[in-house]
Scaffold this active site. Sequence first.
Site, PDB file in Angstrom:
ATOM      1  N   ASP A  50       0.805  -1.224   0.000  1.00  0.00           N
ATOM      2  CA  ASP A  50       0.000   0.000   0.000  1.00  0.00           C
ATOM      3  C   ASP A  50       0.836   1.271   0.000  1.00  0.00           C
ATOM      4  O   ASP A  50       0.428   2.304   0.540  1.00  0.00           O
ATOM      5  CB  ASP A  50      -0.978   0.008   1.198  1.00  0.00           C
ATOM      6  N   LYS A  53       1.897   1.909  -5.181  1.00  0.00           N
ATOM      7  CA  LYS A  53       2.449   1.294  -6.404  1.00  0.00           C
ATOM      8  C   LYS A  53       1.533   1.545  -7.598  1.00  0.00           C
ATOM      9  O   LYS A  53       1.999   1.786  -8.704  1.00  0.00           O
ATOM     10  CB  LYS A  53       2.616  -0.227  -6.201  1.00  0.00           C
ATOM     11  N   LYS A  55      -0.510   4.043  -8.265  1.00  0.00           N
ATOM     12  CA  LYS A  55      -0.361   5.398  -8.825  1.00  0.00           C
ATOM     13  C   LYS A  55       0.948   5.503  -9.614  1.00  0.00           C
ATOM     14  O   LYS A  55       0.983   6.049 -10.715  1.00  0.00           O
ATOM     15  CB  LYS A  55      -0.384   6.447  -7.707  1.00  0.00           C
ATOM     16  N   GLY A  77      -4.523  -4.464  -3.680  1.00  0.00           N
ATOM     17  CA  GLY A  77      -5.511  -3.431  -3.952  1.00  0.00           C
ATOM     18  C   GLY A  77      -4.758  -2.181  -4.337  1.00  0.00           C
ATOM     19  O   GLY A  77      -4.060  -1.602  -3.521  1.00  0.00           O
ATOM     20  N   HIS A  78      -4.826  -1.816  -5.607  1.00  0.00           N
ATOM     21  CA  HIS A  78      -4.070  -0.668  -6.087  1.00  0.00           C
ATOM     22  C   HIS A  78      -5.055   0.411  -6.527  1.00  0.00           C
ATOM     23  O   HIS A  78      -5.844   0.190  -7.440  1.00  0.00           O
ATOM     24  CB  HIS A  78      -3.168  -1.070  -7.268  1.00  0.00           C
ATOM     25  N   THR A  79      -4.996   1.551  -5.870  1.00  0.00           N
ATOM     26  CA  THR A  79      -5.918   2.634  -6.203  1.00  0.00           C
ATOM     27  C   THR A  79      -5.244   3.608  -7.150  1.00  0.00           C
ATOM     28  O   THR A  79      -4.125   4.040  -6.901  1.00  0.00           O
ATOM     29  CB  THR A  79      -6.337   3.387  -4.922  1.00  0.00           C
ATOM     30  N   THR A 165      -5.926 -11.712   3.681  1.00  0.00           N
ATOM     31  CA  THR A 165      -7.049 -11.050   3.009  1.00  0.00           C
ATOM     32  C   THR A 165      -8.192 -12.042   2.766  1.00  0.00           C
ATOM     33  O   THR A 165      -9.252 -11.652   2.277  1.00  0.00           O
ATOM     34  CB  THR A 165      -6.596 -10.460   1.663  1.00  0.00           C
ATOM     35  N   GLN A 260       1.878  -6.250  -3.065  1.00  0.00           N
ATOM     36  CA  GLN A 260       2.368  -6.291  -1.681  1.00  0.00           C
ATOM     37  C   GLN A 260       3.667  -5.485  -1.514  1.00  0.00           C
ATOM     38  O   GLN A 260       3.843  -4.492  -2.186  1.00  0.00           O
ATOM     39  CB  GLN A 260       2.556  -7.738  -1.203  1.00  0.00           C
ATOM     40  N   GLY A 338     -11.082  -3.305   3.144  1.00  0.00           N
ATOM     41  CA  GLY A 338     -11.733  -2.233   3.896  1.00  0.00           C
ATOM     42  C   GLY A 338     -11.262  -2.152   5.341  1.00  0.00           C
ATOM     43  O   GLY A 338     -11.842  -1.419   6.158  1.00  0.00           O
TER      44      GLY A 338
HETATM   45  P1  GDP Z   1      -0.676   0.173  -3.582  1.00  0.00           P
HETATM   46  O1  GDP Z   1      -1.313  -1.067  -3.075  1.00  0.00           O
HETATM   47  O2  GDP Z   1       0.787   0.243  -3.311  1.00  0.00           O
HETATM   48  O3  GDP Z   1      -1.005   0.465  -5.016  1.00  0.00           O
HETATM   49  O4  GDP Z   1      -1.308   1.359  -2.729  1.00  0.00           O
HETATM   50  P2  GDP Z   1      -2.870   1.585  -2.414  1.00  0.00           P
HETATM   51  O5  GDP Z   1      -3.527   2.046  -3.646  1.00  0.00           O
HETATM   52  O6  GDP Z   1      -3.437   0.407  -1.708  1.00  0.00           O
HETATM   53  O7  GDP Z   1      -2.776   2.721  -1.329  1.00  0.00           O
HETATM   54  C1  GDP Z   1      -2.161   3.943  -1.589  1.00  0.00           C
HETATM   55  C2  GDP Z   1      -3.190   5.064  -1.485  1.00  0.00           C
HETATM   56  O8  GDP Z   1      -2.524   6.300  -1.444  1.00  0.00           O
HETATM   57  C3  GDP Z   1      -4.144   5.137  -2.667  1.00  0.00           C
HETATM   58  O9  GDP Z   1      -5.402   5.581  -2.210  1.00  0.00           O
HETATM   59  C4  GDP Z   1      -3.503   6.190  -3.563  1.00  0.00           C
HETATM   60  O10 GDP Z   1      -4.454   6.877  -4.367  1.00  0.00           O
HETATM   61  C5  GDP Z   1      -2.929   7.122  -2.535  1.00  0.00           C
HETATM   62  N1  GDP Z   1      -1.721   7.828  -2.942  1.00  0.00           N
HETATM   63  C6  GDP Z   1      -0.689   7.398  -3.712  1.00  0.00           C
HETATM   64  N2  GDP Z   1       0.282   8.333  -3.767  1.00  0.00           N
HETATM   65  C7  GDP Z   1      -0.154   9.370  -3.004  1.00  0.00           C
HETATM   66  C8  GDP Z   1       0.416  10.623  -2.628  1.00  0.00           C
HETATM   67  O11 GDP Z   1       1.530  10.978  -2.993  1.00  0.00           O
HETATM   68  N3  GDP Z   1      -0.335  11.424  -1.784  1.00  0.00           N
HETATM   69  C9  GDP Z   1      -1.569  11.056  -1.339  1.00  0.00           C
HETATM   70  N4  GDP Z   1      -2.225  11.893  -0.517  1.00  0.00           N
HETATM   71  N5  GDP Z   1      -2.126   9.874  -1.673  1.00  0.00           N
HETATM   72  C10 GDP Z   1      -1.429   9.058  -2.485  1.00  0.00           C
HETATM   73  P1  IMO Z   2      -0.952  -4.274  -2.117  1.00  0.00           P
HETATM   74  O1  IMO Z   2      -0.529  -4.846  -3.441  1.00  0.00           O
HETATM   75  C1  IMO Z   2      -1.026  -4.650   2.219  1.00  0.00           C
HETATM   76  C2  IMO Z   2      -1.138  -8.731   3.820  1.00  0.00           C
HETATM   77  C3  IMO Z   2      -2.390  -9.189   4.526  1.00  0.00           C
HETATM   78  C4  IMO Z   2      -1.793 -10.140   5.546  1.00  0.00           C
HETATM   79  C5  IMO Z   2      -0.669 -10.800   4.754  1.00  0.00           C
HETATM   80  C6  IMO Z   2      -1.012 -12.156   4.172  1.00  0.00           C
HETATM   81  O2  IMO Z   2      -2.237  -3.530  -2.172  1.00  0.00           O
HETATM   82  O3  IMO Z   2       0.159  -3.506  -1.504  1.00  0.00           O
HETATM   83  P2  IMO Z   2      -2.515 -12.880   2.117  1.00  0.00           P
HETATM   84  O4  IMO Z   2      -3.980 -12.681   1.849  1.00  0.00           O
HETATM   85  O5  IMO Z   2      -1.626 -12.291   1.085  1.00  0.00           O
HETATM   86  O6  IMO Z   2      -2.177 -14.307   2.427  1.00  0.00           O
HETATM   87  O7  IMO Z   2      -2.241 -12.083   3.497  1.00  0.00           O
HETATM   88  O8  IMO Z   2      -0.336  -9.897   3.712  1.00  0.00           O
HETATM   89  N1  IMO Z   2      -1.347  -8.211   2.460  1.00  0.00           N
HETATM   90  C7  IMO Z   2      -1.280  -6.916   2.124  1.00  0.00           C
HETATM   91  N2  IMO Z   2      -1.083  -5.825   2.887  1.00  0.00           N
HETATM   92  N3  IMO Z   2      -1.145  -4.526   0.884  1.00  0.00           N
HETATM   93  C8  IMO Z   2      -1.308  -5.619   0.104  1.00  0.00           C
HETATM   94  O9  IMO Z   2      -1.279  -5.581  -1.238  1.00  0.00           O
HETATM   95  C9  IMO Z   2      -1.424  -6.891   0.728  1.00  0.00           C
HETATM   96  N4  IMO Z   2      -1.614  -8.145   0.272  1.00  0.00           N
HETATM   97  C10 IMO Z   2      -1.535  -8.949   1.338  1.00  0.00           C
HETATM   98  O10 IMO Z   2      -3.059  -8.102   5.144  1.00  0.00           O
HETATM   99  O11 IMO Z   2      -1.221  -9.413   6.600  1.00  0.00           O
HETATM  100 MG    MG Z   3      -2.852  -1.640  -1.814  1.00  0.00          MG
END
Ligand code: GDP
Ligand code: IMO
Ligand code: MG
Length: 465
Positions: A50, A53, A55, A77-79, A165, A260, A338
Amino acid sequence: MVNSQGFPPIREGFSVLTLLKTLPNRGNLPTRVPSCNVPAIILLGSQWGDEGKGKATDLLGGRVDYVVRYQGGNNAGHTVVIGDQKFALHLLPSGILTPEVIPVIGNGVVIDPAVLLQEMRGLNERNVDTSKLLISANAHLITPYHVTLDKVSERFLGNSKIGTTGRGIGPTYADKISRIGIRVQDLFDESILRQKVEGALLSKNQVLVKVYNRRALEVDAIVESLLEYAEALAPYVVDTALVLNKALDLNKVVLLEGGQGTLLDVDHGTYPYVTSSNPTAGGACTGSGIGPTRIDRTIGILKAYTTRVGSGPFPTELFDADGERLRTIGGEVGTTTGRARRCGWFDAPIAKFATRINGLTDTFLTKLDVLTGFDRIPVCVAYDVDGTRMEELPMTQTGFHHAKPIYEDLPGWTEDISNARSIEDLPANARSYVQFLEDISGTRISAIGVGQDRDATISLHDLIA
Ligand code: GDP
Ligand code: IMO
Ligand code: MG
């Protein structure tokens, strides 16, 4: 300019092909040599996932030809935010949002076919084209029994649960390693599929019935449910390793996108509180079929503070108002489940570790804007482990559980930085913070995120050229 052997250095634009043409042909060795522009790039998470990645991948999408997911599954989960549109991607590579990109699901990924088709439909409804998707015939399939086993095994672990998850990721990778997995290619040969499901259920049903007190699964029902996906997936299934290597031969740019993060890696992370694959740089090779010599850039995505979802040690975790503030301002709620993300200050030993384990060439520092308004920003520079100062991650799980952060406080800033587009636009204290993180993490910071949107980014060094 020449190097010690008298040849111009490759990075200065010299072609190995030119060099080899000048050498005598050595017996039966093939004369064709790979292009030396080596345009494969890895983009991965430096912490516990999270980091942003999605973005970062989307941002680079306009300049790459292929974006490949190489491990994980719909635990990710990539937003991605583009203008007033928000996309949550789970299995599809974040490059899917760039029309010119060819998105690829590599052999290292585990695929829940129902989730994949649903994600594709969801994007199609929003006018995103998914027709160019390529899926590896060797990727493993998540079946309903994997999801069931993930959930029941977590329940049985009680307080020791991993906090997965619940998407069936661990059991699917376990079957892959145990050589009883079902692969995408098996969908296209009913008798093989049946044999494999029968083989897998022999042991699964014993475990489900005798250990977890659940009903045994029927081979026919599982086979039929899997066959339902065959027709829908068939047009996308190819030998992705072959396609990608041929693309590299033609100097196409391939971006390998990790799910991850480094500390969730099954080999290098905070085991057993990890995912069941290798998000680290090595996983990009095995999960895509691209050899290490064809990769010349590894970009670590690093959040300006730290978050984690699920169980496991987290030395800088905050349980106070500062933690709550990071969670609220940073929108730290899981994209997939969530769940509220655990939040804490930046941890330098982790950043150094990510630099080393992945051989990072660049760091993309994200979410700097979230730190605006804190008077002081503590950075964990080392740990106190049972009275000993440690600059690196402790070797053992116990050591990591005992690690107490040693902080250095940096001055904060109050100015809104979300419109900053160059380093000069940042207040002096924000610049000092970035410089401090760069010095301590040991990789150059090449981009800084100051907001969710694609454009809310400061670029310091080109991440592709
Ligand atoms: P990922 O799993 O690594 O792709 O990250 P996620 O999408 O799960 O979580 C990152 C969150 O931070 C998302 O809601 C993005 O839209 C947001 N995000 C990414 N870069 C930035 C940033 O530089 N500033 C802010 N405020 N939000 C960001
Ligand atoms: P992104 O790609 C954050 C965590 C789970 C749990 C552990 C094992 O969005 O960064 P799993 O279901 O993979 O067997 O769970 O890994 N986990 C993540 N935490 N971001 C993720 O993906 C994750 N994918 C798995 O919360 O602790
Ligand atoms: Mg994520």
